[in-house]
Design an enzyme around this catalytic site. Structure first.
Site, PDB file in Angstrom:
ATOM      1  CG  ASP A  16      -2.036   1.012   1.138  1.00 11.23           C
ATOM      2  OD1 ASP A  16      -2.399   1.393   0.007  1.00 11.23           O
ATOM      3  OD2 ASP A  16      -2.553   1.429   2.192  1.00 11.23           O
ATOM      4  CG  ASN A  64      -8.054  -1.934  -4.730  1.00 12.21           C
ATOM      5  OD1 ASN A  64      -7.143  -2.741  -4.557  1.00 12.21           O
ATOM      6  ND2 ASN A  64      -8.292  -0.959  -3.857  1.00 12.21           N
TER       7      ASN A  64
END
Ligand code: IPE
Ligand code: IPE
Ligand code: MG
Length: 245
Positions: A16, A64
């Site tokens: 991330d 996502n």
């Protein structure tokens, strides 16, 4: 042996922070994703070098898809190009590439590339790289439950035979087993629907480093912290120390 003095056999990473890394440089988020692929390449190489047997990386979550369409499209392009570019070398280095997640949501072209990467590397034994794509921990659990239900309806398993190991072998990671060490870059301290079942007793390591900044040295540091921990699995520290003598 419960004290984590050994190298973790299985490392899972939530990669991330690509977007923020790019934003800091006043570049588009996609630039961060590109840098993310480069960082992954280095981490895979280093993991192989130091003897990690299993590396599982979160590349794209089932959530996502909700990002702006343009970013999703660029990510899909990037996956295609990364597969085209990297699979040959991964194969030469003895890396078996697997994908976990619901791959049916990807374009037929991307699915084909994924299939061919998996087939091409299927017999490699040095290390396994599991790429979680359109993966969600809850999806994984529901999927395993569905497989068990199908087996029950087909008379292949009785409800009383369903136990943790019957369940776990139907999860996406299957025989690759639970991660020993879970790393999340980017500073957030959450799982974000990654390996929910599998991380029941995994050691967690969170770092503020953004994924493109995460270097082999940073991985070594995470591993060294992991190795200093005592994994107790519900026992007392005294019991653990007795076991390891
Ligand atoms: C992780 O980086 C990569 C993917 C989710 C595909 P992010 O894109 O989430 O980066 P940040 O968290 O916005 O910085
Ligand atoms: C987790 O990161 C998924 C990947 C790294 C692929 P996110 O950026 O999607 O997680 P949240 O939204 O901050 O929880
Ligand atoms: Mg993020």
């Amino acid at each position: 042996m419960t004290i984590a003095s050994d190298l973790p056999a299985h490392v899972a990473i939530v990669m991330d922070g690509n977007g923020r890394w790019a934003e800091k440089k006043n570049r588009p988020r996609t630039f961060g994703h590109q840098a993310g692929v480069k960082a992954l390449r280095k981490i895979v190489e280093h993991s192989g070098r130091i003897g990690i047997r299993n590396l599982t990386v979160f590349a794209f979550s089932s959530e996502n898809w909700k990002r702006p369409q343009k970013e999703v499209n660029r990510l899909m392009d990037l996956f295609m190009r990364a597969l085209d570019r990297e699979v040959k070398e991964l194969n030469e280095n003895g890396v078996q590439v697997k994908f976990i997640g619901d791959l049916t949501a990807f374009s037929p072209e991307l699915q084909k590339k994924i299939e061919s990467a998996m087939l091409r590397t299927a017999n490699n034994e040095r290390m396994t790289l599991n790429v979680a794509a359109n993966y969600g921990g809850r999806w994984d659990i529901v999927n395993a439950a569905r497989k068990i239900a199908e087996a029950a309806v087909a008379g292949k398993i009785k409800p009383e035979q369903i136990d943790e190991s019957e369940f776990a072998r139907r999860l996406a990671l299957g025989e690759n087993g639970d991660p020993d060490l879970f790393i999340r870059t980017g500073g957030e301290m959450r799982i974000s629907n990654f390996l929910l079942w599998d991380s029941a007793y995994t050691e967690f390591f969170f770092t503020p480093l953004l994924w493109p900044e995460f270097s082999p040295k940073a991985l070594d540091e995470a591993i060294s912290i992991y190795r200093s921990r005592e994994r107790r699995y519900g026992l007392t520290g005294e019991q653990i120390r007795q076991q390891s003598t």
